[in-house]
Design a protein around this motif. Sequence first.
Motif, PDB file in Angstrom:
ATOM      1  N   ASN A 171      57.341   1.617  17.970  1.00 44.18           N
ATOM      2  CA  ASN A 171      57.242   1.875  19.405  1.00 44.18           C
ATOM      3  C   ASN A 171      56.326   0.822  20.019  1.00 44.18           C
ATOM      4  OD1 ASN A 171      56.355   3.187  22.024  1.00 44.18           O
ATOM      5  ND2 ASN A 171      57.757   4.769  21.250  1.00 44.18           N
ATOM      6  N   LEU A 310      55.099   2.385  13.365  1.00 43.04           N
ATOM      7  CA  LEU A 310      54.182   1.372  13.880  1.00 43.04           C
ATOM      8  C   LEU A 310      54.177   1.514  15.395  1.00 43.04           C
ATOM      9  CD1 LEU A 310      52.464  -1.267  13.693  1.00 43.04           C
ATOM     10  CD2 LEU A 310      54.645  -2.533  13.766  1.00 43.04           C
ATOM     11  N   VAL A 311      53.004   1.722  15.957  1.00 43.87           N
ATOM     12  CA  VAL A 311      52.874   1.888  17.406  1.00 43.87           C
ATOM     13  C   VAL A 311      51.973   0.767  17.923  1.00 43.87           C
ATOM     14  CG1 VAL A 311      52.208   3.413  19.295  1.00 43.87           C
ATOM     15  CG2 VAL A 311      53.129   4.385  17.178  1.00 43.87           C
ATOM     16  N   GLN A 325      50.120   4.727  24.142  1.00 45.72           N
ATOM     17  CA  GLN A 325      50.509   4.401  22.770  1.00 45.72           C
ATOM     18  C   GLN A 325      49.594   5.097  21.761  1.00 45.72           C
ATOM     19  OE1 GLN A 325      50.040   1.164  24.914  1.00 45.72           O
ATOM     20  NE2 GLN A 325      51.831   2.192  25.762  1.00 45.72           N
ATOM     21  N   GLN A 326      48.322   5.240  22.102  1.00 43.56           N
ATOM     22  CA  GLN A 326      47.415   5.989  21.228  1.00 43.56           C
ATOM     23  C   GLN A 326      47.879   7.440  21.096  1.00 43.56           C
ATOM     24  OE1 GLN A 326      44.032   4.802  19.735  1.00 43.56           O
ATOM     25  NE2 GLN A 326      44.997   6.412  18.502  1.00 43.56           N
ATOM     26  N   ALA A 329      50.806   7.533  18.666  1.00 41.57           N
ATOM     27  CA  ALA A 329      50.356   7.374  17.291  1.00 41.57           C
ATOM     28  C   ALA A 329      49.676   8.641  16.776  1.00 41.57           C
ATOM     29  CB  ALA A 329      49.398   6.185  17.194  1.00 41.57           C
ATOM     30  N   ASP A 330      48.804   9.222  17.579  1.00 38.49           N
ATOM     31  CA  ASP A 330      48.096  10.438  17.150  1.00 38.49           C
ATOM     32  C   ASP A 330      49.066  11.596  16.980  1.00 38.49           C
ATOM     33  OD1 ASP A 330      45.759   9.001  17.277  1.00 38.49           O
ATOM     34  OD2 ASP A 330      45.096   9.853  19.188  1.00 38.49           O
ATOM     35  N   ALA A 333      51.191  11.102  13.834  1.00 36.49           N
ATOM     36  CA  ALA A 333      50.352  11.302  12.652  1.00 36.49           C
ATOM     37  C   ALA A 333      50.068  12.779  12.416  1.00 36.49           C
ATOM     38  CB  ALA A 333      49.047  10.527  12.803  1.00 36.49           C
ATOM     39  N   VAL A 339      51.279   6.493  10.074  1.00 36.81           N
ATOM     40  CA  VAL A 339      51.290   5.721  11.312  1.00 36.81           C
ATOM     41  C   VAL A 339      50.262   4.592  11.274  1.00 36.81           C
ATOM     42  CG1 VAL A 339      51.009   5.791  13.822  1.00 36.81           C
ATOM     43  CG2 VAL A 339      52.012   7.742  12.626  1.00 36.81           C
ATOM     44  N   GLU A 340      50.688   3.429  11.719  1.00 37.25           N
ATOM     45  CA  GLU A 340      49.767   2.324  11.987  1.00 37.25           C
ATOM     46  C   GLU A 340      49.740   2.097  13.486  1.00 37.25           C
ATOM     47  OE1 GLU A 340      48.970  -2.404  10.932  1.00 37.25           O
ATOM     48  OE2 GLU A 340      50.818  -1.425  10.269  1.00 37.25           O
ATOM     49  N   PHE A 341      48.544   2.040  14.065  1.00 38.54           N
ATOM     50  CA  PHE A 341      48.394   1.813  15.504  1.00 38.54           C
ATOM     51  C   PHE A 341      47.683   0.495  15.721  1.00 38.54           C
ATOM     52  CE2 PHE A 341      45.588   2.260  19.291  1.00 38.54           C
ATOM     53  CZ  PHE A 341      46.583   2.208  20.250  1.00 38.54           C
TER      54      PHE A 341
END
Length: 371
Positions: A171, A310-311, A325-326, A329-330, A333, A339-341
């Motif tokens: 994303n 992947l965000v 975007q945070q 990701a949260d 997760a 998830v990788e942010f």
Amino acid sequence: MREFIPPAARFIDLPAEFAMRRGGRLTGARIAYETFGRLTPERDNAVLILTGLSPDAHAASHPADTDPGWWEAMVGPGKPVDTDRWYVICLNSLGSCKGSTGPASLDPSTGEPYGPGFPDLSMEDIADAAAHTVRALGVDRAACVIGTSMGGMSSLSLLARHPDLARSHINICGAASALPFSIAIRSLQREAIRCDPQWNQGRYDDVNYPRRGMFTARKLGMMTYRSALEWDDRFGRARIAPEDRTDDDPFGHEFQVEGYLERHARRFAHRFDPNSYLCLSRCMDRFDLGESCGGSTDEALSRIRLEKALVIGVETDILFPLRQQQQIADGLAAGGTDVEFLAMDSPEGHDAFLIDTVRFGTPVSKFLTTL
């Protein structure tokens, strides 16, 4: 009203009576797409790309259309989305004017363009049309869905509504709902178009066309797609040379940034249908993943089941700010997704993923190599 269809576009027919979430049906509708690379016999290497508001399905050059695509630096042999390994499917969104059925398409019941009579469009409709297209292409489960900007919204809707359609997700500068600032900007864009007398309640043609409304809408958009930092570095207070001025209006364009916006607006205004612009813009404003799924946004994100994600967001993005975007990701997760942010320090703002491809390419390539 005109469609702008890339020469290599191919088409998948939607179900004969495609029901829209907010009421109404489309008869004889289709989705435009292009593919890059080869599908393996196991059909396990498909990567789906869902685009922002204005791009078509031509993400990159290929033998059937050698013109550069809108994501040319990212998609292709040996590039971050490596078509030597991946079978890439790029779709044009339902409601667009780039080959998929939208307001500029012919309504089979009348033989005339839908125009303002196009059924009320939702992000869920775009997602359902994308899911149907992928399955029609013989892909039961994609390796990854990549969504950029508005495509980040439609990707989340697709993943929530079709939970077995993908193993992973990238994303980029996306959101799970629209924020007030973004809604306000898009509202002004729509107002600029609708207040142009040539819009004529959506019944315009090539001669009587809402040019000035489209110019203004695009300029407002460009101001939010980039950052003030980039404007400062790129233009400062530089003025247009007197010999390059196009009129004698004392209140006309004086600064180079004004000329830049005007040039972009003029290029865009006759390459995108105004009614499609209105439909897709309002569709973005109304999107709320939580509302769509019958709960809160965080709950809806946590219910999406993926192996990995992947965000990526951009610190200078004012249209889809980093906190959105945070949140994605949260939320992912919280549901168990690995998830990788990444918060990119790029001066280009929301459009950084189109421009700063060196910075974006590395994490995208690294993520895809782990699948």
